[in-house]
Design a protein around this motif. Structure first.
Motif, PDB file in Angstrom:
ATOM      1  N   PRO A 201       0.788  -1.333  -0.253  1.00 41.39           N
ATOM      2  CA  PRO A 201      -0.035   0.157  -0.177  1.00 41.39           C
ATOM      3  C   PRO A 201       1.207   1.576  -0.102  1.00 41.39           C
ATOM      4  N   ASN A 202       0.594   2.280  -0.217  1.00 40.81           N
ATOM      5  CA  ASN A 202       1.021   3.664  -0.694  1.00 40.81           C
ATOM      6  C   ASN A 202       0.128   4.418   0.834  1.00 40.81           C
ATOM      7  N   ALA A 203       0.303   5.648   0.496  1.00 40.16           N
ATOM      8  CA  ALA A 203       0.022   6.388   2.125  1.00 40.16           C
ATOM      9  C   ALA A 203      -1.476   5.983   1.417  1.00 40.16           C
ATOM     10  N   ALA A 204      -1.863   6.132   0.270  1.00 42.83           N
ATOM     11  CA  ALA A 204      -3.711   5.962   0.369  1.00 42.83           C
ATOM     12  C   ALA A 204      -4.222   4.865   0.224  1.00 42.83           C
ATOM     13  N   GLY A 205      -3.310   3.629   0.477  1.00 38.93           N
ATOM     14  CA  GLY A 205      -3.849   2.361   1.221  1.00 38.93           C
ATOM     15  C   GLY A 205      -4.301   2.254   2.257  1.00 38.93           C
ATOM     16  N   TYR A 206      -2.710   2.720   3.230  1.00 39.67           N
ATOM     17  CA  TYR A 206      -2.862   3.142   4.385  1.00 39.67           C
ATOM     18  C   TYR A 206      -3.943   3.221   4.809  1.00 39.67           C
ATOM     19  N   LYS A 207      -4.484   4.604   4.267  1.00 37.14           N
ATOM     20  CA  LYS A 207      -5.941   5.290   4.856  1.00 37.14           C
ATOM     21  C   LYS A 207      -6.560   4.354   4.046  1.00 37.14           C
TER      22      LYS A 207
END
Length: 258
Positions: free
Chosen positions: A233-239
């Motif tokens: 995940p990138n930052a959007a994925g972790y969000k």
């Protein structure tokens, strides 16, 4: 040191021969016949500490006992957990959750270090996300049954020590950036393991997090905007993942099941 040198030479020779004999194998391990000092040090470290118990040994020894009323949570996993950072507080403001992810790890490695990196920290809840690297063959071929056994063993260890368990589904993958993601982690295998995790969690009255359903696209792949490499995940994925995790943690505390 002589013994280590002998086994190092044996491993390098066998793996070099095996890499030639199985050149078409997707998950082969390839080591140089004459490793550099850095490569040699890495090989020796892996031989001496396969589960990487040393990674968090100092942190664990220095970690204070839980305070009265503290809702301590440990996240156990591989790189997808590891990359959330230490502490995980950026995604869970106000919570001192403990990250014990190690990049590249498989469920047998996590099982070996489960006492040191989870039980010894005396959490109320453990969140386990594991299995994608087993499918990829990071520590050798693994059947679904082997992965399931390791997840069940971690669950049983936690419950024997009064720790509530949250099990998470594996994330989907995509080939948009790294072309071999689906060949190393076949979507059908991920779905099969996720189905078992869901069923096992229901049968054992554990809390289940369905990251997969929240992050998969209409074609069964990881949504492009949620990852930069088709796996992590990138930052959007972790969000996307963080509120699902928090809801599951809250449910674990509310359930009272241990």
């Amino acid at each position: 040191m002589k013994r280590i040198g002998f086994w190092l030479a044996v491993c390098c020779h066998v793996l070099a021969v095996a890499s030639v004999a199985t050149a078409s194998a997707a998950n082969r391990i390839v080591l140089p016949e004459h490793p550099t000092p850095d490569q040699r040090a890495d090989i020796e470290q892996r031989l001496n500490d396969w589960p990487l118990l040393a990674r968090y040994a100092k942190d664990n020894a220095a970690y204070p006992p839980p305070k009265p009323g503290e809702k301590r949570v440990v996240f156990m996993g591989d790189s997808i957990t590891d990359f959330w950072g230490r502490p995980i507080g950026e995604f869970f403001p106000g919570h001192g959750y403990i990250n014990r992810g190690i990049s590249g790890q498989t469920t047998p490695q996590m099982l070996v270090r489960f006492r040191a990196d989870v039980i010894a920290l005396k959490p109320e809840v453990v969140v386990i996300l594991a299995g994608t690297n087993d499918i990829a063959g990071n520590t050798g071929a693994s059947s679904l049954e082997m992965i399931e056994d390791n997840l069940a063993s971690m669950t049983e260890l936690a419950r024997a020590h009064g720790i509530r368990v949250v099990l998470a589904s594996l994330l989907p993958v995509n080939d948009d950036v790294v072309k071999d993601q689906t060949s190393r982690r076949p979507p059908a295998t991920i779905r099969a393991l996720n189905a078992w995790i869901r069923e096992y969690a229901a049968r054992e009255q554990l809390v289940f997090i369905d990251y997969y359903a929240a992050m998969v696209d209409a074609h069964g792949a990881l949504r492009k905007e949620l990852s930069d490499d088709g796996l992590h995940p990138n930052a959007a994925g972790y969000k996307v993942m963080a509120p699902l995790s928090q809801k599951a943690i809250d449910s674990a505390f509310d359930s009272g099941n241990r």
